[in-house]
Design a protein around this motif. Structure first.
Motif, PDB file in Angstrom:
ATOM      1  N   ASP A 373       9.059  17.693 -11.344  1.00  0.00           N
ATOM      2  CA  ASP A 373       9.129  17.207  -9.957  1.00  0.00           C
ATOM      3  C   ASP A 373      10.473  17.552  -9.319  1.00  0.00           C
ATOM      4  O   ASP A 373      10.535  18.017  -8.173  1.00  0.00           O
ATOM      5  N   GLN A 376      10.614  21.329  -8.794  1.00  0.00           N
ATOM      6  CA  GLN A 376       9.843  21.741  -7.629  1.00  0.00           C
ATOM      7  C   GLN A 376      10.597  21.442  -6.339  1.00  0.00           C
ATOM      8  O   GLN A 376      10.604  22.263  -5.399  1.00  0.00           O
ATOM      9  N   ARG A 377      11.244  20.294  -6.285  1.00  0.00           N
ATOM     10  CA  ARG A 377      11.971  19.902  -5.075  1.00  0.00           C
ATOM     11  C   ARG A 377      13.072  20.913  -4.761  1.00  0.00           C
ATOM     12  O   ARG A 377      13.216  21.365  -3.619  1.00  0.00           O
ATOM     13  N   THR A 403      -0.103  23.017 -13.185  1.00  0.00           N
ATOM     14  CA  THR A 403      -0.703  21.735 -12.831  1.00  0.00           C
ATOM     15  C   THR A 403      -2.128  21.869 -12.306  1.00  0.00           C
ATOM     16  O   THR A 403      -2.753  20.868 -11.950  1.00  0.00           O
TER      17      THR A 403
END
Length: 452
Positions: A373, A376-377, A403
């Motif tokens: 996460d 990805q940010r 994913t």
């Protein structure tokens, strides 16, 4: 006489959609476009050619129906909540200070879909702006079906999955198997049918808006339409007004007339009082010092320890340059020391929060630490800050593939293929994991084939 490619019905429809709606579709959407073309032509009792001929005329009702058939309205309240936090805690206080004499705020949601974004804006305004102020919130979309749902104000419980509990209790009430927007809030929002491919001097009057949200729309538009829409929105912002884009949209680090702002883990844009002067011509590329060039070569050869020893020989101002720190961070990450590499990135971002390469390296460190996460940010931030940067697009595509998000994987990997052709040799050395340009393009194509 053989038929030209542009004479194909689907090709002609794609061209008309670009001209009339500003929407962009590549040939991967041919099956969908062909199916919709056949359905719409049959519904009107026309041949495909007759339907396309009619579509070239002023047939606004059918254009709206086409937009409804072609758009996917997947959204929810407070989507990307960090942007709404920035709105509440930074943007609205700033705009209230700027407009204290007028005591009015104007907000716009472009591409508002089924209304969740516009109502989310209204909830934030209601919680932060005194009742003595006047607030106008307008939602624009070309999809009539989506606008009908927005005006009805009825939603499923699932659309509230990111909605704070206080807002749930205050602004929603049970309705059948879902919820309904409270009338007090619904009256604060006005929805307007509008095709962004067309200007409207009233909706986009100069200096009108304090805040504009235009999220995840630009990627569906042709490049010319997207550029025009951004120029129109920029013009319509008051000096000091703010623009929020989606994570898939980017204007780069220094768009004309706008300054990048960063808070609450998100980037957004502030309208500068005067248009920024054009950037100076790019300076001649400064030759890399011999040591850093050698360290890059060693990085590509995965000789990380040797590369670090080479960098240790650099002294003075050259040792303190961001480029030198970046190479050192990549070498540390290659050795598996992602902690020290990430710390170097944070120090670089303290100097310059708009340094796309530092965000990219930090994202790679997070991937190595199995924090997808966070990775990805920062990949998204790197891509936002530099639209021509291929490597974050490649990594985002691979993460989406992992994913199971086929649509996202296809979009990002396809973008990476195009951008890799023009990617700099230095960035490929820094972020390519030892692979060259051709190998990275081949990797993207193989992954694209796997998700198709």
């Amino acid at each position: 006489m053989p038929r030209r490619d542009g004479d194909r019905p689907v090709e002609r429809l794609r061209t008309l959609l670009g001209e009339r709606l500003g929407m962009a579709f590549d040939d991967k959407k041919d099956a969908l476009l062909g199916e919709i073309l056949q359905q719409r032509a049959t519904q009107h009792g026309l041949t495909e050619r007759g339907y396309l001929d009619r579509l070239t005329t002023a047939w606004s009702a059918e254009l709206a129906a086409l937009a409804e058939a072609l758009t996917v309205n997947e959204t929810y309240f407070f989507r990307n909540v960090e942007q709404f936090r920035a709105l509440a805690e930074v943007v609205l206080p700033a705009r209230m200070r700027a407009g204290a004499d007028r005591r009015r705020l104007d907000l716009l949601s472009v591409g508002c879909s089924t209304g969740e974004e516009a109502y989310s804006l209204a909830m934030v305004v209601a919680g932060r702006v005194p009742e003595s102020w006047e607030a106008s919130i307008v939602g624009l979309d070309v999809d009539r079906g989506a606008l009908r749902k927005a005006m009805a104000g009825r939603y499923s419980e699932w659309s509230l999955r990111e909605t704070p509990q206080p807002a749930r209790h205050k602004w929603f009430r049970p309705a059948g198997d879902g919820v309904e927007i409270d009338d007090r809030l619904r009256k604060r929002v006005r929805f307007v049918e509008h095709n962004v491919a067309r200007d409207d001097p009233v909706l986009f009057a100069p200096g009108l808006y304090d805040v504009v949200f235009c999220r995840n729309l630009l990627m569906y538009l042709t490049p010319d339409t997207a550029r025009t829409v951004v120029e129109r929105i920029t013009r319509s912002l008051a000096p000091g007004g703010y623009l929020f884009l989606g994570h898939t949209d980017t204007l780069g680090a220094r768009p004309p007339g706008l300054a990048v702002q960063h808070s609450h883990g998100t980037f957004y844009y502030e309208r500068v009082a005067q248009p920024q002067r054009p950037a100076d011509p790019a300076p001649a590329v400064r030759p890399q010092p011999r040591e850093r060039a050698l360290a890059l070569t060693l990085l590509q050869q995965e000789r990380f320890g040797e590369g670090l020893r080479v960098l240790d020989a650099i002294t003075g101002a050259e040792a303190d340059r961001p480029e030198t720190w970046l190479v050192r961070g990549c070498l540390l990450a290659g050795l598996g020391d992602t902690g020290r590499a990430a710390e170097l990135c944070r120090r670089l971002l303290e100097r310059d929060a708009l340094y796309a390469d530092a965000h990219q390296l930090l994202a790679d460190c997070h991937e190595g630490d199995e924090r997808p996460d966070a990775a990805q940010r920062h990949h998204r931030v790197a891509a936002q800050l530099d639209p021509g940067f291929a490597m974050p697009r490649l990594r985002l595509g691979l993460l989406a593939r992992r994913t199971g998000d086929r649509k996202e994987a296809e979009r990002e990997l396809d973008s990476a293929v195009h951008l890799l052709r023009a990617e700099t040799d230095e960035r490929i050395a820094l972020f390519g994991g030892g692979f060259g340009r051709s190998a990275l393009i081949a990797l993207c194509r193989a992954e694209l084939a796997a998700v198709s």
